[in-house]
Scaffold this motif. Structure first.
Motif, PDB file in Angstrom:
ATOM      1  N   LEU A   1      31.266 -21.616  41.665  1.00  0.00           N
ATOM      2  CA  LEU A   1      30.285 -22.518  41.055  1.00  0.00           C
ATOM      3  C   LEU A   1      30.073 -22.230  39.573  1.00  0.00           C
ATOM      4  O   LEU A   1      29.986 -23.152  38.758  1.00  0.00           O
ATOM      5  N   GLU A   2      29.981 -20.956  39.214  1.00  0.00           N
ATOM      6  CA  GLU A   2      29.745 -20.612  37.810  1.00  0.00           C
ATOM      7  C   GLU A   2      30.911 -21.058  36.931  1.00  0.00           C
ATOM      8  O   GLU A   2      30.697 -21.683  35.886  1.00  0.00           O
ATOM      9  N   SER A   3      32.131 -20.756  37.333  1.00  0.00           N
ATOM     10  CA  SER A   3      33.302 -21.124  36.529  1.00  0.00           C
ATOM     11  C   SER A   3      33.419 -22.640  36.399  1.00  0.00           C
ATOM     12  O   SER A   3      33.749 -23.160  35.326  1.00  0.00           O
TER      13      SER A   3
ATOM     14  N   VAL B   1      19.133 -21.815  34.250  1.00  0.00           N
ATOM     15  CA  VAL B   1      20.521 -21.595  34.631  1.00  0.00           C
ATOM     16  C   VAL B   1      21.457 -22.274  33.638  1.00  0.00           C
ATOM     17  O   VAL B   1      22.446 -21.683  33.181  1.00  0.00           O
ATOM     18  N   CYS B   2      21.147 -23.522  33.289  1.00  0.00           N
ATOM     19  CA  CYS B   2      22.008 -24.265  32.357  1.00  0.00           C
ATOM     20  C   CYS B   2      22.075 -23.583  30.990  1.00  0.00           C
ATOM     21  O   CYS B   2      23.141 -23.543  30.364  1.00  0.00           O
ATOM     22  N   LEU B   3      20.963 -23.036  30.543  1.00  0.00           N
ATOM     23  CA  LEU B   3      20.965 -22.341  29.258  1.00  0.00           C
ATOM     24  C   LEU B   3      21.877 -21.116  29.305  1.00  0.00           C
ATOM     25  O   LEU B   3      22.678 -20.888  28.381  1.00  0.00           O
TER      26      LEU B   3
ATOM     27  N   LEU C   1      21.584 -31.460  31.515  1.00  0.00           N
ATOM     28  CA  LEU C   1      20.334 -31.435  32.268  1.00  0.00           C
ATOM     29  C   LEU C   1      20.529 -30.626  33.552  1.00  0.00           C
ATOM     30  O   LEU C   1      21.599 -30.665  34.170  1.00  0.00           O
ATOM     31  N   GLY C   2      19.485 -29.954  33.980  1.00  0.00           N
ATOM     32  CA  GLY C   2      19.555 -29.158  35.204  1.00  0.00           C
ATOM     33  C   GLY C   2      19.281 -29.961  36.453  1.00  0.00           C
ATOM     34  O   GLY C   2      18.550 -29.509  37.340  1.00  0.00           O
TER      35      GLY C   2
ATOM     36  N   HIS D   1      25.471 -33.023  34.259  1.00  0.00           N
ATOM     37  CA  HIS D   1      24.761 -32.199  35.245  1.00  0.00           C
ATOM     38  C   HIS D   1      25.715 -31.120  35.768  1.00  0.00           C
ATOM     39  O   HIS D   1      26.334 -31.288  36.825  1.00  0.00           O
ATOM     40  N   PRO D   2      25.854 -30.018  35.062  1.00  0.00           N
ATOM     41  CA  PRO D   2      26.870 -29.017  35.431  1.00  0.00           C
ATOM     42  C   PRO D   2      26.598 -28.284  36.736  1.00  0.00           C
ATOM     43  O   PRO D   2      27.518 -27.729  37.341  1.00  0.00           O
ATOM     44  N   ILE D   3      25.339 -28.270  37.212  1.00  0.00           N
ATOM     45  CA  ILE D   3      25.030 -27.542  38.445  1.00  0.00           C
ATOM     46  C   ILE D   3      24.580 -28.501  39.542  1.00  0.00           C
ATOM     47  O   ILE D   3      23.797 -28.137  40.413  1.00  0.00           O
TER      48      ILE D   3
END
Length: 290
Positions: A3-5, A38-40, A130-131, A181-183
């Motif tokens: 998920l992080e990558s 988290v996004c930051l 955006l988170g 929305h990366p997460i």
């Protein structure tokens, strides 16, 4: 890909898109809540050019404002441009309390005019991180990695960002706002595990036992609002004062209903079934005795 990558890859692609089409750094909308935290951190790890904005809703807790200021001070030391956006409506400064009077009814689950005006109008012509997560609510379960705004969820244009959806080029060329929305597929447990493992200091509101950070009194929080008003009683007084001004404005315009006092409005707003009176939130007013 973990998920992080995957999220970092999305942020890097978004930064490239922002530079190519908008000629500006990627913009992060930072609320001070766990998801934007988290996004930051992911943006830091992606090492992309970045600007950060916080929308002042006028109904955030003091703890949230202090936390955002602390984070912004550190970011500015790192060379990241940060800004507080003060809300405006029809070109004039506004607030939650002014909007309630102007609209003539409190914000509700189905009519959250406050979100659109206080939080969503500050990022035109940008690529914005955006988170947003699909697990947050029923209304966000169909969220995509990349979206273009629409007046309703059915009008939102969603892009297959991970697989190089070429349709995204058209709105970018017009410099329309594109939301990244990366997460989006992260669960609550993923968010908290990442923050713990990263040793990120979170908003003190979570340490008070609350599971959400946002406007005090937000109708989406349901019965948790009673706890919020016990923790921050000044906000209940602000809402009641706004309801009083709202009622007098309605009466002056010849609009009467079964609300006879700010207390009536407050109990109705808090979903007390013993209070009569309702609003047809799809248009006009119904069932309001004159």
């Amino acid at each position: 890909m973990d998920l992080e990558s995957q999220a970092i890859q999305r942020i890097r692609l978004a930064a490239e898109l922002s530079a190519a089409y908008y000629q500006k750094p990627l913009l992060l909308a930072y609320s001070g809540g766990k998801d934007s935290e988290v996004c930051l951190e992911l943006c830091r790890r992606a090492q992309v050019p970045l600007e950060v904005i916080h929308n002042l809703t006028t109904a955030d807790t003091p703890e949230t404002i202090y936390h955002v200021r602390k984070v912004f001070r550190q970011l500015e030391l790192e060379g990241v441009a940060c800004a507080f956006h003060r809300p405006r409506h029809h070109g004039n400064p506004t607030s939650m309390w002014s909007l309630i009077v102007q609209k003539g009814w409190p914000p509700t689950r189905t009519q959250r005019y406050c979100c659109q005006i206080l939080k969503e109008g500050s990022m035109p012509h940008r690529a914005v991180v955006l988170g947003v997560r699909s697990a947050e609510s029923q209304g966000r379960k169909d969220s995509a990695v990349a979206e273009q705004w629409g007046r309703s969820r059915k009008d939102v244009q969603r892009f297959d960002f991970d697989n190089g959806d070429e349709r995204i080029a058209a709105p970018c060329q017009q410099k329309a706002e594109i939301k990244i929305h990366p997460i989006v597929e992260w669960r609550d447990s993923d968010v908290w595990s990442f923050l713990r493992d990263s040793h990120v200091a979170v908003n003190p509101v979570y340490n008070l036992g609350f599971q959400r950070v946002g406007c005090v009194g937000c109708p989406m929080a349901g019965k948790i609002r009673y706890r919020e008003f016990r923790a921050w009683p000044a906000f209940e007084r602000l809402y009641r004062t706004a309801f009083d001004r709202m009622l007098h404005t309605r009466w002056a315009a010849g609009k009467y209903n079964s609300w006879h006092s700010p207390d009536d409005v407050f109990r109705w707003w808090m979903e007390d079934r013993n209070v009569t009176g309702q609003l047809d939130l799809f248009g006009g007013e119904v069932g309001l005795p004159t």
